[in-house]
Motif scaffolding. Structure first.
Motif, PDB file in Angstrom:
ATOM      1  N   SER A  73      16.126 -75.904 -99.655  1.00  0.00           N
ATOM      2  CA  SER A  73      17.231 -76.528 -98.923  1.00  0.00           C
ATOM      3  C   SER A  73      17.626 -75.745 -97.679  1.00  0.00           C
ATOM      4  O   SER A  73      18.773 -75.807 -97.255  1.00  0.00           O
ATOM      5  CB  SER A  73      18.447 -76.676 -99.843  1.00  0.00           C
ATOM      6  OG  SER A  73      18.873 -75.406-100.303  1.00  0.00           O
ATOM      7  N   ALA A  74      16.693 -75.027 -97.094  1.00  0.00           N
ATOM      8  CA  ALA A  74      16.968 -74.295 -95.846  1.00  0.00           C
ATOM      9  C   ALA A  74      15.791 -74.479 -94.909  1.00  0.00           C
ATOM     10  O   ALA A  74      14.626 -74.369 -95.318  1.00  0.00           O
ATOM     11  CB  ALA A  74      17.198 -72.815 -96.126  1.00  0.00           C
ATOM     12  N   THR A 107      20.752 -76.650 -93.534  1.00  0.00           N
ATOM     13  CA  THR A 107      20.587 -76.675 -94.990  1.00  0.00           C
ATOM     14  C   THR A 107      20.609 -78.118 -95.497  1.00  0.00           C
ATOM     15  O   THR A 107      20.902 -79.048 -94.753  1.00  0.00           O
ATOM     16  CB  THR A 107      21.693 -75.875 -95.691  1.00  0.00           C
ATOM     17  OG1 THR A 107      22.973 -76.383 -95.279  1.00  0.00           O
ATOM     18  CG2 THR A 107      21.606 -74.396 -95.353  1.00  0.00           C
ATOM     19  N   SER A 160      14.958 -67.306 -95.827  1.00  0.00           N
ATOM     20  CA  SER A 160      16.350 -67.490 -96.222  1.00  0.00           C
ATOM     21  C   SER A 160      16.577 -66.763 -97.542  1.00  0.00           C
ATOM     22  O   SER A 160      15.630 -66.475 -98.288  1.00  0.00           O
ATOM     23  CB  SER A 160      16.691 -68.976 -96.371  1.00  0.00           C
ATOM     24  OG  SER A 160      15.978 -69.551 -97.446  1.00  0.00           O
ATOM     25  N   THR A 172      23.861 -69.761 -98.316  1.00  0.00           N
ATOM     26  CA  THR A 172      22.521 -69.557 -97.763  1.00  0.00           C
ATOM     27  C   THR A 172      22.627 -68.723 -96.502  1.00  0.00           C
ATOM     28  O   THR A 172      23.361 -69.087 -95.567  1.00  0.00           O
ATOM     29  CB  THR A 172      21.839 -70.892 -97.431  1.00  0.00           C
ATOM     30  OG1 THR A 172      21.662 -71.646 -98.631  1.00  0.00           O
ATOM     31  CG2 THR A 172      20.481 -70.660 -96.786  1.00  0.00           C
TER      32      THR A 172
END
Length: 922
Positions: free
Chosen positions: A84-85, A101, A198, A205
């Motif tokens: 998710s980054a 993100t 990340s 994050t």
């Protein structure tokens, strides 16, 4: 977080490794998958979860109030850092354009929207799909500073769609290593390797940038983020913070991690730039930076995470694990030897283990006869087993992630690809059959994100240089630059031009300008360069050009500053109904193609099919003509090359725009069978008429009858409108039918001299002939050519004897009055097919793959127009749409239809209207 035990310093370029051994027997890592063509295709996502990047443009101008307003990039790498980054790295300016993100990117670009929706052309600007965290503006992300300044200023926004000057900074390429990538670039004279990543802490994050920075005599400056709405700033030796929000409860922060950061000093400018100064050093340095945006209450946790972070770079120069470990085996289809030239089908690897679409755009060959193809989705496939039978054709995925790629060249067994990112040279560092390093061979050509500013074509010259063709920035797309003319946006300074790229890839020279959508061909032995252009605004019909340095070809929006330049005429024009969408050319470089050996061949997307191109040299210059190479072409034919082993000509192509073919994609082999060919193989035009030469002997009794030849001529008008009608030499609409006074056959029976009165320079001439060969074969065909210059004919050199030139001025027999044509539905259907309407309009209700509205139930319907009004589709509306198609544009469609003024008669138009009426659903 993955840990790696070794680190290594990257260099600007690596030696080109041969891929000649990629199909060696005994490579146990690879398995075979046998496939056949399915009736329906199930495809995976365009973005593959196990490949770490795609190349894309990015529009970051609307990220929100806490981000820079000027943030757009034509050439970025969109990299998956975790589930998710993500980050978009601008390879022109060496900056993180945006990091975000949650969701990745919506698939908006042309190759993406059409990937599984095959005829979808509704591309939009590329944007992020999640929540932006960090961004920089359109300025240099890195800078080399002379002396020893304590700080540095961020440069002004750069809006020329060009990379930074190489002496300031240069993008070198990207290494792939499993789910990671390592970026390789140079800042000033300092080599830099960067591992983007990340890390997570307290549900947050943070983005990581791990560097290996080589020895440097200069101070280096790095811009990490821009926060325009800063409320308060704090900084110390290891951290810097920008507080934002009405209550200053949000912070954007950078933190230094690792021992190498002792050379780094964080700072914040008064304009909200988070920066790092890197001190000079005589040794290489490795360091990691963390960048984070989140709630102020978690600052202590961020600092703790920064201090605990330890990341090293993988040893990428030795190569990483292969992404694709299977060969896909297909069985080709051999055509029966029914004619001199037939097309064998090299079956595409569909389906395949990755559920990947395969839309082949171009093909090139290794010295041993293996092939490399590029697909529009940005993949390179290598092909082995191209033999006579095509029964065991092995396909291997070699590379991926590139941006709307349409050209490939194999040079000394090394693969070069041209896409919007520039020319990429591919390297298999560990020889496992998959590319590990995507080297920036050349990005010196400008590139805007405009939807039609294609990286159109790439050819390799005998002197080691390359030529590239850039598409014009057409306005039938979402648009990021201003509209500058009808059908055109501003785009970049190299849109609509042909460039010469030096042999080392570092310099670009403009060769020709004033083009709309050019594609190239080059003779690999002599270096003769040709190009076609796409009919449209400022381009009245399809031209083929013989390219010379300094030429301008008539499209004023891509003249790029030239004032009233003289327009160079084409080698030849091709009528719209014969080739409504042209692509590239290729020279047949073998002696195994029979009469086509050594010939220039033109590829048509719209027809589709191949044309033989002939050249007539005069005392004042050259002119050309084309004839169709009749064969089965199941999909558009775009580009191709001669296989050095079997000596046959290959053609690759895929469907998306208007084409008479509905096949999605094909790789074809145009094979010479040894049977007789009946094509025109040479021509000469002069003041007395036309000489046509044929591949086979003709029946002299038939060929000497002038009634078996129909000749007509017409001009086009170059305007800002889309395409052109046909015009007589006096400027009135229509076509002129020419009188053939006599026809003579040469002693070898392979040439015909047509005496034609009143020959003049003209843009288009057509010769229709109905002949018979010596062997009894009927020869009914056409030849199209352009007359740029006229000399006296010399029939004697061809062996013609007793030519009576008095026939040129003799009184003609009055023409027998033709019966008046009657309009009919069937004649209207013939018009629909002959004028290439079927390539853009469906006679049913189909809209996919069609440029224009469907015709079923059209008559009598209300048509919503782009200006907000409506019109009823009656006789007058249909007639106006044929003669003046830009007068009323149906909502949702682009003005991309040429006028048929002077092409269709009143009876033709009446018949067409009857045909449209007949399509009413019963």
């Amino acid at each position: 977080m993955l840990r790696f035990s070794r680190t290594i310093l990257g260099v600007a370029s690596v030696g080109a490794l041969s891929v000649a051994s990629l199909f060696m027997a005994g490579n146990s890592d690879f398995r075979k998958v046998v496939t056949t063509q399915p009736d329906s295709l199930i495809l995976g996502d365009f973005v593959e979860s196990d490949f770490p990047f795609i190349s894309t443009s990015i529009d970051g101008r609307k990220l929100g109030s806490g981000f820079p307003k000027e943030n757009e990039a034509a050439r970025t790498l969109a990299i998956r850092l975790s589930d998710s980054a993500y980050v978009a790295f601008d390879t022109d300016l060496l900056r993180w354009s945006v990091a975000w993100t949650r969701q990745f990117m919506p698939m908006h670009l042309m190759a993406q929207v059409s990937y599984s929706d095959f005829f979808n052309k509704s591309n939009k600007l590329a944007t992020i799909g999640g929540v932006p965290q960090l961004a920089t503006g359109s300025y240099a992300g890195w800078v080399a500073l002379k002396g020893n300044p304590a700080t540095f200023e961020v440069g002004a926004p750069k809006r020329d769609w060009m990379p930074l000057p190489a002496e300031e900074a240069r993008w070198n390429g990207i290494y792939t290593y499993g789910d990671k990538v390592v970026l390789n670039y140079t800042v000033g004279q300092t080599p830099v390797m960067e591992l983007p990543g990340s890390t997570s802490f307290s549900g947050q994050t943070a983005f990581t940038r791990t560097f290996r920075i080589g020895p440097s005599a200069d101070v280096l400056g790095l811009v990490l983020a821009e926060v325009p709405n800063a409320k308060k700033v704090e900084q110390n030796a290891r951290f810097a913070y920008i507080y934002q929000g009405a209550n200053q409860d949000t912070v954007t922060a950078i933190g230094l991690a690792g021992k190498g950061t002792k050379l780094m000093t964080p700072s914040v400018s008064d304009k909200g730039h988070l920066k790092v100064r890197v001190a000079p050093s005589s040794q290489s340095t490795e360091a990691t930076l963390l960048i984070w945006k989140g709630p102020v209450r978690l600052i202590k946790q961020f600092e703790k995470a920064a201090k605990a972070t330890k990341i090293t770079l993988p040893d990428v120069q030795k190569g990483g694990p292969a992404y694709w470990k299977q060969d896909v085996v297909t069985q080709g289809v051999i055509a029966p030897d029914t004619a001199a030239f037939v097309t064998d089908k090299v079956t595409l690897p569909l389906p395949n283990p990755w559920k990947r679409n395969v839309r082949v755009a171009d093909v090139s060959f290794f010295k041993d006869g293996r092939a490399a193809v590029i697909t529009f989705e940005g993949d390179v496939w290598l092909i082995d087993g191209i033999d006579r039978s095509l029964q065991n054709v092995k396909w291997r995925r070699f590379a991926s992630g590139m941006h709307e790629t349409m050209s490939i060249e194999v040079v000394t067994d090394t693969v070069y690809v041209f896409g919007r990112e520039g020319i990429v040279r591919l390297h298999d560092l560990n020889r496992d059959g998959v590319a590990d390093y995507y080297e920036n061979f050349s990005n010196v050509m400008s590139q805007s994100p405009e939807g039609r500013e294609w990286a159109g074509d790439l050819v390799h010259a005998p002197d080691g240089s390359f030529y590239v063709a850039k598409g014009g920035s057409l306005s039938n797309g979402p648009g990021m630059t201003p509209q500058v003319a009808k059908g055109f946006r501003q785009g970049s300074k190299h849109n609509g031009v042909i460039l010469r790229i030096s042999a080392d890839g570092r310099e670009a020279e403009v060769i020709a300008t004033g083009l709309r959508g050019p594609y190239l061909g080059i003779n690999p032995e002599t270096g003769v360069l040709t190009a076609s252009d796409q009919q449209g605004n400022f381009v009245p019909s399809t031209p083929i050009y013989l390219i010379k340095k300094g030429d301008y070809y008539g499209v004023s929006p891509t003249a790029h500053g030239q004032e009233n330049p003289e327009i160079t005429p084409p080698l030849t024009w091709i009528p719209h109904h014969i080739d409504q969408s042209s692509i590239s050319q290729a020279w047949v470089t073998s002696n195994k193609m029979g009469p086509l050996s050594g010939n220039l061949v033109h590829y048509s997307f719209g027809r589709p099919g191949l044309f033989r191109v002939l050249i007539d040299s005069t005392s004042q210059g050259v002119q050309g003509g084309v004839s169709i190479i009749h064969a089965d072409y199941p999909a558009p034919t775009s580009k191709g090359a001669t296989n050095p082993v079997d000596g046959q000509l290959y053609a690759a192509g895929f469907n998306l725009w208007g084409s008479n073919s509905k096949g999605l994609s094909a790789l074809l082999r145009l094979r010479y069978t040894g049977k007789p060919s009946y094509m025109v193989n040479g021509f000469e035009v002069g003041k007395q008429g036309i000489v046509l030469s044929f591949d086979s002997e003709l029946d002299p009794a038939v060929a000497s009858n002038p009634d078996n030849f129909k000749v007509k001529r017409y001009n086009y008008k170059r305007t800002e409108e889309y395409g052109s009608g046909h015009y007589k030499l006096d400027g009135s609409t229509g076509e002129e039918t020419m009188y053939v006074s006599a026809a003579y056959v040469s002693p070898d029976r392979k040439k015909v001299l047509l005496l034609v009165p009143e020959m003049k320079e003209v843009m288009q001439m057509e010769v229709d002939y109905q002949l018979k060969a010596k062997d009894g074969h009927k020869v009914d065909d056409q030849f199209w050519f352009t007359i740029n210059h006229l000399d006296e004919l010399s029939p004697a050199k061809y062996g013609f004897e007793k030519v009576d030139y008095n026939l040129l001025t003799a009184l003609r027999e009055p023409a027998t009055e033709k019966a008046k044509e009657v309009a009919s539905v069937e004649k209207g259907r013939q018009v629909f097919q002959k004028t290439a309407c079927a390539g853009c309009h469906s006679e049913g209700t189909r809209t996919k793959g069609m440029y224009g509205p469907p015709f079923q139930n059209l008559y009598g319907a209300k048509r919503p127009l782009e200006d907000g009004t409506t019109v009823v589709a009656d006789d007058n509306y249909i007639r106006e749409s044929i003669l003046n198609p830009s007068a009323k544009i149906v909502k949702g469609y682009n003005p991309e239809m040429p006028s048929f003024q002077g092409i269709l008669s009143d009876t033709d138009i009446d018949s067409f209207i009857l045909f449209v009426k007949s399509l009413e659903k019963k």
